[in-house]
Design an enzyme around this catalytic site. Structure first.
Site, PDB file in Angstrom:
ATOM      1  N   SER A  42     -57.614  14.455 -13.820  1.00 30.88           N
ATOM      2  CA  SER A  42     -57.736  13.842 -14.974  1.00 30.88           C
ATOM      3  C   SER A  42     -56.497  14.119 -15.797  1.00 30.88           C
ATOM      4  CB  SER A  42     -59.150  14.087 -15.524  1.00 30.88           C
ATOM      5  OG  SER A  42     -59.306  13.335 -16.499  1.00 30.88           O
ATOM      6  N   ASP A  76     -42.935  10.564 -12.445  1.00 31.86           N
ATOM      7  CA  ASP A  76     -42.467   8.993 -12.561  1.00 31.86           C
ATOM      8  C   ASP A  76     -41.233   9.120 -13.325  1.00 31.86           C
ATOM      9  OD1 ASP A  76     -44.395   8.501 -10.706  1.00 31.86           O
ATOM     10  OD2 ASP A  76     -45.451   7.246 -12.313  1.00 31.86           O
ATOM     11  N   LYS A  85     -58.470  12.246  -9.862  1.00 30.55           N
ATOM     12  CA  LYS A  85     -59.650  11.735 -10.607  1.00 30.55           C
ATOM     13  C   LYS A  85     -59.037  10.845 -11.885  1.00 30.55           C
ATOM     14  CE  LYS A  85     -62.874  11.791 -14.241  1.00 30.55           C
ATOM     15  NZ  LYS A  85     -62.629  11.110 -15.587  1.00 30.55           N
TER      16      LYS A  85
END
Length: 519
Positions: A296, A307, A321
């Site tokens: 999460s 990224d 999740k």
């Protein structure tokens, strides 16, 4: 019904029918359809309550039926009973009122893992290994962990009586402890693991996490930190705004951190770094540790760092999740966490893994995660390939060591901690430079045989090199926990942690990554 309370099922029906028929003729047509279904439901609840073979409350029937309904949606849309809702809200706060101890059930006994420094428990002299045998005169033997903890907590300034059974003492200790505000820290460890190298572990994300991490980084920089291991292993997530606050510390200004996309317009949002221009002194090689327990909000942080090529992600693939829950208040003090959208990392990856198989998803099995070759490929800012649709795949995979059956058995029976709280080294431990010698291991072997944990005929297995090294490290850690505290324990365990040690050897790659394609 005059003068009597209506059953919960009837109240629920009236409320739902009222909601279903609001909004004009079109809504009324939907209400007519819903009305018949809800009447069937309340009839079923009434019959079950009236004729079932044992007594069952309307509350239990209705709450259980709501849970069953929500299981048809997704694994994370959930109904929160009043107790569960209250506990969730408390966990998200920066502090609570209590005595300041980490406890666990060991052999069915409520055992102190460690007192929190600076709290009433530490001032009263509670120690690791102490057994809390009674709270306010009531035995803890039949209490669950949650029940015992809730009894120890209480309003600030009030007193709680604890009966302590301590190894080496014939009679229990009686302690009356005054409750105080206890910080609910999410940065449990922050220290220089090597000269110039910081180590910082975040356990979850509550209302104070962003501030805690910023303060910890300031302390580490003041101590000479030039590079950082950020440990997100077994961090199950928490508050999104705090994951964003921590991301602000590591990403360039204006960088996208996460986007949410759902069915309704209000569920589509983009969150970017708005913390101002990055501090040039904070730019440093960064290694982020993740594992199957990273989920999460922790995956949002790891995914954003990966990224934007701001750090090297190391470990094993995260949980996956990526469903966003919005929590609604319900009657009776209950709550409803409804999935309203999905998390997407800055490159566009969907964090959520497939949950079509409830068993594979909830058991943590790998079957729900496709092979990398079958997964959609995305590109980082620097053009590196990353994968979507199943958690965050690390840049460098490092598997944790597999424990033998005997090692797992000794850990599960609390053998190392039990030994540490009773063993008295000669001479006493007075320095962090102390190391356990052969006599410590011999004493440990004698104890596990005497207590029946290991048969005398199989005691020789404890001298197998791998098990002996593991066991000595575990004993060393627990002895340091009892003598110096939780950080000293963690330092010992970190020396034998394959993933942490691998991270310490990857800063050249992390530095090259931070330097960009041009190197």
């Amino acid at each position: 019904m005059r003068g009597r309370r209506r059953p919960l099922a009837a109240v629920l029906l009236a409320a739902l029918l009222g909601a279903a028929t609001v909004g004009g003729r079109g809504a009324l047509a939907v209400g007519d359809e819903v009305e018949g279904l809800l009447r069937a439901y309340t009839e079923a609840v009434t019959v079950a309550h009236g004729v079932y073979g044992r007594e069952v409350s309307y509350r239990d029937l209705v709450f259980a039926s709501i849970q069953g309904m929500l299981r048809t949606l997704d694994p994370h849309t959930s109904f929160l009973s009043p107790e569960a809702y209250s506990n969730m809200r408390e966990r998200q706060q920066e502090s609570f009122f209590g005595v300041g101890i980490l406890v666990s059930m060991r052999h069915g006994l409520l055992t102190v893992i460690t007192p929190v420094e600076g709290t009433p428990a530490s001032r009263m002299g509670l120690r690791a290994g102490d057994v809390i045998s009674a709270v306010d005169g009531e035995s803890t033997e039949s209490m669950s962990l949650d029940e015992a903890v809730s009894r120890i907590k209480g309003p600030r300034g009030t007193e709680v009586s604890l009966e302590i059974t301590r190894p080496g003492l014939d009679e229990p200790l009686e302690m009356v402890v005054t409750r105080d505000e206890i910080p609910q820290t999410t940065v449990r460890q922050a220290y220089l693991i090597e000269p110039g190298t910081g180590y910082l572990a975040i356990t979850d994300f509550n209302r104070g996490t962003g501030r805690e991490v910023a303060e910890a980084i300031d302390r580490l920089r003041a101590a000479g930190m030039k590079r950082l291991v950020l440990d997100l292993r077994n961090n199950g997530g928490g508050l999104l705004d705090q994951a964003i606050a921590v991301s602000d510390l590591f990403l360039p200004e204006g960088s996208e951190i996460v986007a949410t996309r759902g069915r309704t317009p209000g569920s589509n949002q983009r969150f970017a770094d708005d913390g101002g221009p990055p501090d040039p002194e904070l730019a440093m090689p960064l290694v982020v540790l993740v594992n199957r327990g990273t989920a999460s909000a922790a995956e949002i942080l790891a995914g954003a760092i990966q990224d934007h090529d701001e750090g090297l992600v190391v470990g094993t693939r995260t949980w996956g999740k990526g469903l966003v829950q919005t929590v609604y208040n319900l009657s009776y003090g209950a709550g409803l966490a409804v999935t309203t959208s999905r998390y997407h990392t800055p490159s566009g990856r969907v964090i959520q893994r497939d949950y079509s198989s409830w068993f594979d998803y909830t058991s943590g099995g790998e079957a729900a995660v496709a092979d990398d070759r079958e997964r959609q490929v995305f590109l980082t800012d620097a053009g590196r390939e990353v994968y979507g649709g199943g958690g965050i795949t690390p840049d460098v995979t490092v598997e944790p060591a597999e424990l033998s059956v005997l090692e797992q058995y000794l850990l599960s029976r609390n053998a190392f901690m039990d030994f540490a709280v009773e063993y008295r080294p000669h001479p006493p431990i007075d320095s962090l430079e102390w190391r356990p010698g052969p006599e410590v291991w011999e004493a440990f072997k004698e104890r596990v045989v005497e207590t029946g944990l290991v048969d005398a005929g199989e005691a020789g297995r404890l001298d197998e090199p791998g098990l002996r090294d593991f066991g000595l490290g575990a004993v060393h850690a627990e002895l340091f926990n009892a003598r110096f505290g939780f950080e000293a324990r963690h330092r010992v365990l970190a020396a034998g942690d394959e993933q942490i040690q691998a991270a310490l050897g990857l800063f050249d790659r992390a530095e090259a990554l931070a330097a960009g394609p041009g190197g």
